[in-house]
Design a protein around this motif. Structure first.
Motif, PDB file in Angstrom:
ATOM      1  N   ARG A  90       0.812  -1.224   0.000  1.00  0.00           N
ATOM      2  CA  ARG A  90       0.000   0.000   0.000  1.00  0.00           C
ATOM      3  C   ARG A  90       0.844   1.273   0.000  1.00  0.00           C
ATOM      4  N   ILE A  91       2.046   1.212   0.529  1.00  0.00           N
ATOM      5  CA  ILE A  91       2.931   2.385   0.569  1.00  0.00           C
ATOM      6  C   ILE A  91       3.977   2.233  -0.524  1.00  0.00           C
ATOM      7  N   ARG A  92       3.957   3.161  -1.476  1.00  0.00           N
ATOM      8  CA  ARG A  92       4.875   3.112  -2.617  1.00  0.00           C
ATOM      9  C   ARG A  92       5.662   4.414  -2.670  1.00  0.00           C
ATOM     10  N   GLY A  93       6.930   4.339  -2.266  1.00  0.00           N
ATOM     11  CA  GLY A  93       7.775   5.528  -2.279  1.00  0.00           C
ATOM     12  C   GLY A  93       8.402   5.781  -3.638  1.00  0.00           C
ATOM     13  N   ALA A  94       8.819   7.012  -3.839  1.00  0.00           N
ATOM     14  CA  ALA A  94       9.415   7.416  -5.118  1.00  0.00           C
ATOM     15  C   ALA A  94      10.721   6.676  -5.401  1.00  0.00           C
TER      16      ALA A  94
END
Length: 99
Positions: free
Chosen positions: A64-68
């Motif tokens: 759910r958390i997608r960092g750059a």
């Protein structure tokens, strides 16, 4: 089956990374061998290393958390390797953490 794919992806990424990190050390140049440490990495490796924190968040949040930085590393890995193109984002994030 996914463990086999993950193992293949890990192997595919670790072999070129080791070869690139120790380039020139087999020629007997002690300075090349001594400068290849865990802190030194090529530009390619830096992209992946810098994505570790994002990869940990991605795995811990079940995607759910997608960092750059993770996105950049996934794109980079898939551009470099056929096996990475076939792997899921989760498999690649786990491979990044296993490095």
């Amino acid at each position: 089956m996914s463990r086999i794919l993950l193992a293949g992806v890990l192997l595919a990424f670790s072999v070129p990374a080791l070869a690139g990190s120790f380039a020139g050390s087999s020629a007997g140049a002690s300075s090349a061998g001594s400068s290849a440490s865990s802190d030194s990495s090529s530009g390619d490796d830096k992209i992946v290393v810098q994505a570790r924190e994002d990869a940990a968040s991605f795995v811990a949040s079940d995607g759910r958390i997608r960092g750059a930085q993770l996105e950049a590393a996934l794109r980079h890995l898939r551009e470099k390797d056929e096996a990475a193109r076939k792997a899921s984002d989760m498999q690649l994030a786990q491979a990044i953490l296993a490095r």
